[in-house]
Design a protein around this motif. Structure first.
Motif, short mmCIF file in Angstrom:
data_model
loop_
_atom_site.label_atom_id
_atom_site.label_comp_id
_atom_site.label_asym_id
_atom_site.label_seq_id
_atom_site.Cartn_x
_atom_site.Cartn_y
_atom_site.Cartn_z
N GLY A 25 12.06 30.46 -9.81
CA GLY A 25 12.45 31.69 -9.12
C GLY A 25 11.42 32.24 -8.16
O GLY A 25 11.70 33.17 -7.40
N ASP A 26 10.20 31.70 -8.18
CA ASP A 26 9.17 32.17 -7.24
C ASP A 26 9.58 31.86 -5.81
O ASP A 26 10.25 30.86 -5.54
CB ASP A 26 7.82 31.50 -7.52
CG ASP A 26 7.09 32.06 -8.71
OD1 ASP A 26 7.54 33.10 -9.26
OD2 ASP A 26 6.07 31.46 -9.12
N GLU A 27 9.15 32.70 -4.89
CA GLU A 27 9.36 32.45 -3.47
C GLU A 27 8.12 31.75 -2.93
O GLU A 27 7.03 31.88 -3.48
CB GLU A 27 9.62 33.75 -2.73
CG GLU A 27 10.93 34.41 -3.12
CD GLU A 27 11.22 35.65 -2.31
OE1 GLU A 27 10.40 36.02 -1.44
OE2 GLU A 27 12.28 36.24 -2.54
N TYR A 28 8.32 31.00 -1.86
CA TYR A 28 7.20 30.25 -1.29
C TYR A 28 7.33 30.18 0.23
O TYR A 28 8.36 30.47 0.80
CB TYR A 28 7.16 28.83 -1.87
CG TYR A 28 8.32 27.99 -1.41
CD1 TYR A 28 8.20 27.18 -0.29
CD2 TYR A 28 9.55 28.04 -2.06
CE1 TYR A 28 9.28 26.44 0.17
CE2 TYR A 28 10.63 27.29 -1.61
CZ TYR A 28 10.48 26.51 -0.51
OH TYR A 28 11.55 25.78 -0.04
N ALA A 45 3.67 39.11 -4.04
CA ALA A 45 4.04 40.46 -3.60
C ALA A 45 2.79 41.22 -3.20
O ALA A 45 1.78 41.23 -3.90
CB ALA A 45 4.78 41.19 -4.71
N GLY A 46 2.84 41.85 -2.03
CA GLY A 46 1.73 42.67 -1.55
C GLY A 46 0.60 41.89 -0.91
O GLY A 46 -0.39 42.47 -0.52
#
Length: 75
Positions: A25-28, A45-46
């Motif tokens: 589920g992590d974005e890359y 995030a951030g």
């Protein structure tokens, strides 16, 4: 050895995911360098927070001027 599927999907080896801290589920982001090598970077995030904080806009430049300048730089 992982292979690219017909849908261009790649399964990353579990040990590499653990080392890189990649979870389901992590974005890359992915990038291709001048040698054709693909780099995969897990988004955090951030991570870009404050990246443009020191950028000062030019009040004399319109959005249209900025767009035209960006289009010119691409060619």
């Amino acid at each position: 050895m992982p292979r690219v599927s017909a849908k261009r999907q790649i399964t990353l080896p579990m040990d590499q995911c653990r080392q890189a801290g990649i979870e389901p589920g992590d974005e890359y982001e992915s990038f291709v360098d001048h040698n054709g090598h693909i780099t995969i970077i897990r988004k955090e995030a951030g991570a870009a927070e404050g990246l443009l904080k020191d950028l000062q806009p030019d009040p004399n430049l319109t959005d249209e001027d900025s767009l035209q300048d960006a289009m010119h730089d691409r060619h």
